[in-house]
Design a protein around this motif. Structure first.
Motif, PDB file in Angstrom:
ATOM      1  N   ALA A 179       0.671  -1.057   0.352  1.00 22.19           N
ATOM      2  CA  ALA A 179       0.262   0.344   0.273  1.00 22.19           C
ATOM      3  C   ALA A 179       0.712   1.317  -0.019  1.00 22.19           C
ATOM      4  CB  ALA A 179      -0.753   0.030   0.623  1.00 22.19           C
ATOM      5  N   THR A 180       0.079   2.483  -0.286  1.00 22.25           N
ATOM      6  CA  THR A 180       0.612   3.646  -0.127  1.00 22.25           C
ATOM      7  C   THR A 180       0.311   4.307   0.947  1.00 22.25           C
ATOM      8  OG1 THR A 180       1.085   3.694  -2.484  1.00 22.25           O
ATOM      9  CG2 THR A 180       2.001   5.850  -1.678  1.00 22.25           C
ATOM     10  N   ALA A 181       0.961   4.773   2.345  1.00 22.39           N
ATOM     11  CA  ALA A 181       0.290   5.101   2.836  1.00 22.39           C
ATOM     12  C   ALA A 181       1.576   7.067   3.233  1.00 22.39           C
ATOM     13  CB  ALA A 181       0.771   4.406   3.938  1.00 22.39           C
ATOM     14  N   PHE A 182       0.038   7.918   3.950  1.00 21.19           N
ATOM     15  CA  PHE A 182       1.306   9.131   3.711  1.00 21.19           C
ATOM     16  C   PHE A 182       1.817   9.640   5.227  1.00 21.19           C
ATOM     17  CE2 PHE A 182       0.818  13.963   5.167  1.00 21.19           C
ATOM     18  CZ  PHE A 182       1.393  14.178   4.484  1.00 21.19           C
ATOM     19  N   LYS A 183       3.321  10.180   5.065  1.00 23.69           N
ATOM     20  CA  LYS A 183       3.921   9.440   6.828  1.00 23.69           C
ATOM     21  C   LYS A 183       4.711  10.918   6.603  1.00 23.69           C
ATOM     22  CE  LYS A 183       5.778   7.079  10.252  1.00 23.69           C
ATOM     23  NZ  LYS A 183       5.682   7.870  10.846  1.00 23.69           N
ATOM     24  N   ASP A 184       4.785  11.820   7.504  1.00 21.66           N
ATOM     25  CA  ASP A 184       5.834  12.857   7.501  1.00 21.66           C
ATOM     26  C   ASP A 184       5.762  13.687   6.155  1.00 21.66           C
ATOM     27  OD1 ASP A 184       6.479  11.969  10.004  1.00 21.66           O
ATOM     28  OD2 ASP A 184       7.788  10.768   9.651  1.00 21.66           O
ATOM     29  N   GLY A 185       4.884  14.171   6.050  1.00 20.47           N
ATOM     30  CA  GLY A 185       4.557  15.119   4.845  1.00 20.47           C
ATOM     31  C   GLY A 185       4.928  14.444   3.862  1.00 20.47           C
ATOM     32  N   LYS A 186       5.478  12.901   3.574  1.00 18.27           N
ATOM     33  CA  LYS A 186       5.428  12.177   2.459  1.00 18.27           C
ATOM     34  C   LYS A 186       4.757  10.985   1.725  1.00 18.27           C
ATOM     35  CE  LYS A 186      10.464  13.033   2.990  1.00 18.27           C
ATOM     36  NZ  LYS A 186      11.584  11.977   3.846  1.00 18.27           N
ATOM     37  N   PHE A 187       4.447  10.907   0.646  1.00 18.19           N
ATOM     38  CA  PHE A 187       4.264   9.420  -0.067  1.00 18.19           C
ATOM     39  C   PHE A 187       5.067   8.421   0.595  1.00 18.19           C
ATOM     40  CE2 PHE A 187       1.620  12.096  -3.017  1.00 18.19           C
ATOM     41  CZ  PHE A 187       0.351  12.234  -1.327  1.00 18.19           C
ATOM     42  N   VAL A 188       4.944   7.372   0.616  1.00 17.20           N
ATOM     43  CA  VAL A 188       6.220   6.277   0.857  1.00 17.20           C
ATOM     44  C   VAL A 188       4.963   4.448   0.923  1.00 17.20           C
ATOM     45  CG1 VAL A 188       7.442   7.327   2.677  1.00 17.20           C
ATOM     46  CG2 VAL A 188       5.336   5.773   3.783  1.00 17.20           C
ATOM     47  N   GLU A 189       5.590   3.998   0.226  1.00 22.49           N
ATOM     48  CA  GLU A 189       5.611   2.090  -0.520  1.00 22.49           C
ATOM     49  C   GLU A 189       5.899   1.350   1.273  1.00 22.49           C
ATOM     50  OE1 GLU A 189       3.689   1.796  -2.706  1.00 22.49           O
ATOM     51  OE2 GLU A 189       4.191   3.512  -2.758  1.00 22.49           O
ATOM     52  N   ILE A 190       4.677   0.558   1.530  1.00 22.42           N
ATOM     53  CA  ILE A 190       4.792  -0.617   2.461  1.00 22.42           C
ATOM     54  C   ILE A 190       4.285  -1.631   2.843  1.00 22.42           C
ATOM     55  CG2 ILE A 190       4.396   1.192   4.767  1.00 22.42           C
ATOM     56  CD1 ILE A 190       2.162   1.023   4.648  1.00 22.42           C
ATOM     57  N   SER A 191       4.634  -2.418   2.866  1.00 21.00           N
ATOM     58  CA  SER A 191       3.998  -3.770   3.128  1.00 21.00           C
ATOM     59  C   SER A 191       4.258  -4.218   4.567  1.00 21.00           C
ATOM     60  CB  SER A 191       4.858  -4.558   1.926  1.00 21.00           C
ATOM     61  OG  SER A 191       6.543  -4.905   2.423  1.00 21.00           O
ATOM     62  N   GLU A 192       3.568  -5.937   4.781  1.00 17.11           N
ATOM     63  CA  GLU A 192       3.649  -6.223   5.836  1.00 17.11           C
ATOM     64  C   GLU A 192       5.094  -6.724   6.012  1.00 17.11           C
ATOM     65  OE1 GLU A 192       4.238  -9.601   2.786  1.00 17.11           O
ATOM     66  OE2 GLU A 192       3.161  -7.769   2.522  1.00 17.11           O
ATOM     67  N   LYS A 193       5.883  -6.579   5.685  1.00 15.82           N
ATOM     68  CA  LYS A 193       7.673  -6.816   6.131  1.00 15.82           C
ATOM     69  C   LYS A 193       7.769  -5.848   6.564  1.00 15.82           C
ATOM     70  CE  LYS A 193       8.875  -9.229   1.656  1.00 15.82           C
ATOM     71  NZ  LYS A 193       7.566  -8.944   0.670  1.00 15.82           N
ATOM     72  N   ASP A 194       7.417  -4.383   6.418  1.00 13.15           N
ATOM     73  CA  ASP A 194       7.439  -3.522   7.175  1.00 13.15           C
ATOM     74  C   ASP A 194       7.071  -3.563   8.845  1.00 13.15           C
ATOM     75  OD1 ASP A 194       8.749  -1.955   5.244  1.00 13.15           O
ATOM     76  OD2 ASP A 194       7.153  -2.244   4.192  1.00 13.15           O
ATOM     77  N   VAL A 195       6.200  -4.237   8.881  1.00 15.97           N
ATOM     78  CA  VAL A 195       5.440  -4.411   9.925  1.00 15.97           C
ATOM     79  C   VAL A 195       6.372  -5.308  11.236  1.00 15.97           C
ATOM     80  CG1 VAL A 195       3.611  -5.365  11.511  1.00 15.97           C
ATOM     81  CG2 VAL A 195       3.787  -3.792   8.775  1.00 15.97           C
ATOM     82  N   LEU A 196       6.665  -6.310  10.146  1.00 13.54           N
ATOM     83  CA  LEU A 196       7.115  -7.264  11.332  1.00 13.54           C
ATOM     84  C   LEU A 196       9.074  -7.388  12.149  1.00 13.54           C
ATOM     85  CD1 LEU A 196       7.262 -10.168   8.868  1.00 13.54           C
ATOM     86  CD2 LEU A 196       5.801  -9.797  10.809  1.00 13.54           C
ATOM     87  N   GLY A 197       8.775  -7.189  12.646  1.00 13.14           N
ATOM     88  CA  GLY A 197       9.950  -6.960  13.840  1.00 13.14           C
ATOM     89  C   GLY A 197       9.826  -6.092  14.878  1.00 13.14           C
ATOM     90  N   LYS A 198       8.062  -5.172  15.327  1.00 14.79           N
ATOM     91  CA  LYS A 198       8.152  -4.593  16.271  1.00 14.79           C
ATOM     92  C   LYS A 198       7.212  -4.571  16.734  1.00 14.79           C
ATOM     93  CE  LYS A 198       8.283  -0.584  11.822  1.00 14.79           C
ATOM     94  NZ  LYS A 198       9.136  -1.259  11.323  1.00 14.79           N
ATOM     95  N   TRP A 199       6.002  -4.147  17.486  1.00 14.27           N
ATOM     96  CA  TRP A 199       4.484  -4.195  17.516  1.00 14.27           C
ATOM     97  C   TRP A 199       4.027  -2.895  16.771  1.00 14.27           C
ATOM     98  CZ3 TRP A 199       2.813  -7.500  21.053  1.00 14.27           C
ATOM     99  CH2 TRP A 199       3.097  -8.206  22.140  1.00 14.27           C
ATOM    100  N   ALA A 200       2.560  -3.418  16.672  1.00 11.22           N
ATOM    101  CA  ALA A 200       1.904  -2.233  15.419  1.00 11.22           C
ATOM    102  C   ALA A 200       0.595  -2.365  15.495  1.00 11.22           C
ATOM    103  CB  ALA A 200       2.421  -2.902  14.423  1.00 11.22           C
ATOM    104  N   VAL A 201       0.063  -1.517  15.597  1.00 12.94           N
ATOM    105  CA  VAL A 201      -1.264  -0.632  15.756  1.00 12.94           C
ATOM    106  C   VAL A 201      -2.153  -1.000  14.667  1.00 12.94           C
ATOM    107  CG1 VAL A 201      -3.342   0.473  16.723  1.00 12.94           C
ATOM    108  CG2 VAL A 201      -0.939  -0.575  17.974  1.00 12.94           C
ATOM    109  N   PHE A 202      -2.863  -1.680  13.960  1.00 14.30           N
ATOM    110  CA  PHE A 202      -3.110  -1.416  12.321  1.00 14.30           C
ATOM    111  C   PHE A 202      -4.550  -0.512  13.083  1.00 14.30           C
ATOM    112  CE2 PHE A 202      -0.254  -3.620  10.804  1.00 14.30           C
ATOM    113  CZ  PHE A 202      -0.575  -3.149   8.953  1.00 14.30           C
ATOM    114  N   PHE A 203      -5.096   0.137  12.883  1.00 12.89           N
ATOM    115  CA  PHE A 203      -6.708   1.263  13.425  1.00 12.89           C
ATOM    116  C   PHE A 203      -6.915   1.243  11.726  1.00 12.89           C
ATOM    117  CE2 PHE A 203      -8.355   5.095  15.273  1.00 12.89           C
ATOM    118  CZ  PHE A 203      -8.547   3.866  17.326  1.00 12.89           C
ATOM    119  N   PHE A 204      -8.421   0.610  11.777  1.00 20.07           N
ATOM    120  CA  PHE A 204      -9.022   1.112  11.079  1.00 20.07           C
ATOM    121  C   PHE A 204      -9.834   1.617  11.085  1.00 20.07           C
ATOM    122  CE2 PHE A 204      -7.199  -3.064  10.039  1.00 20.07           C
ATOM    123  CZ  PHE A 204      -7.261  -2.863   8.715  1.00 20.07           C
TER     124      PHE A 204
END
Length: 185
Positions: free
Chosen positions: A11-36
């Motif tokens: 997916a593409t996300a908006f963060k820190d004034g930029k568009f960034v590509e993310i995937s499930e691989k970015d989530v692994l290795g740390k705790w995460a919250v998915f807030f729908f």
């Protein structure tokens, strides 16, 4: 959903004034919250997202990353971020899920509406779902309660054989389930 692993996504996300590509691989290795949440430019959603933004620094200090997700595009997220004082304070990922892939992966797509339910998932560093909260349209969530659940999940993960009782707060006594406790609580 509890104890299942998150499914692959891109997916593409908006963060820190930029568009960034993310995937499930970015989530692994740390705790995460998915807030729908259902949609940008609405009513309950900005109160929840703003509340979460107010707790983001503490979540980060606990090694937790936040991914807010709606079926809006990343462009819409940027427009909302730029036009709303409440949303403008968000520093976490605002994920565009216009295809509904992520929302469907988590099983929170409203059938026939193309909108996500109001749902929260706490995910451990292995990508395993440890907590789920889903509320009806008009019921907003509380970031302090989410933070309490994350603290409990992190405690249990780092203290095998211990569990956190109802209303547990960090630093309070936990339980070690055993035959000796049966019928004594």
């Amino acid at each position: 959903m509890i104890n299942t692993t998150i499914k692959p996504f891109n997916a593409t996300a908006f963060k820190d004034g930029k568009f960034v590509e993310i995937s499930e691989k970015d989530v692994l290795g740390k705790w995460a919250v998915f807030f729908f949440y259902p949609a940008d430019f609405t009513f309950v959603c900005p109160t929840e997202l703003g509340d979460l933004a107010d707790h983001y620094e503490e979540l980060q200090s606990r090694g937790v990353e936040v991914y807010s997700v709606s079926t809006d595009t990343h462009f819409t997220h940027k427009a909302w971020h730029d036009s709303s004082e409440t949303i403008g304070k968000i520093n976490y990922f605002m994920v565009g899920d216009q295809t509904g892939n992520i929302t469907n992966n988590f099983g929170v797509m409203r059938e026939g509406q193309g909108l996500a339910d109001r749902a929260t998932f706490v995910i451990d560093p292995q990508g395993v779902i440890q907590a789920v909260e889903i509320t009806a349209e008009g019921i907003g969530r509380d970031a302090e309660d989410l933070l309490r659940k994350i603290k409990a999940a992190q405690y249990v993960a780092s203290h095998p054989g211990e569990v956190c009782p109802a209303k547990w707060k960090e630093g309070e006594q936990t339980l070690a389930p055993s035959l000796d406790l049966v019928g004594k609580i």
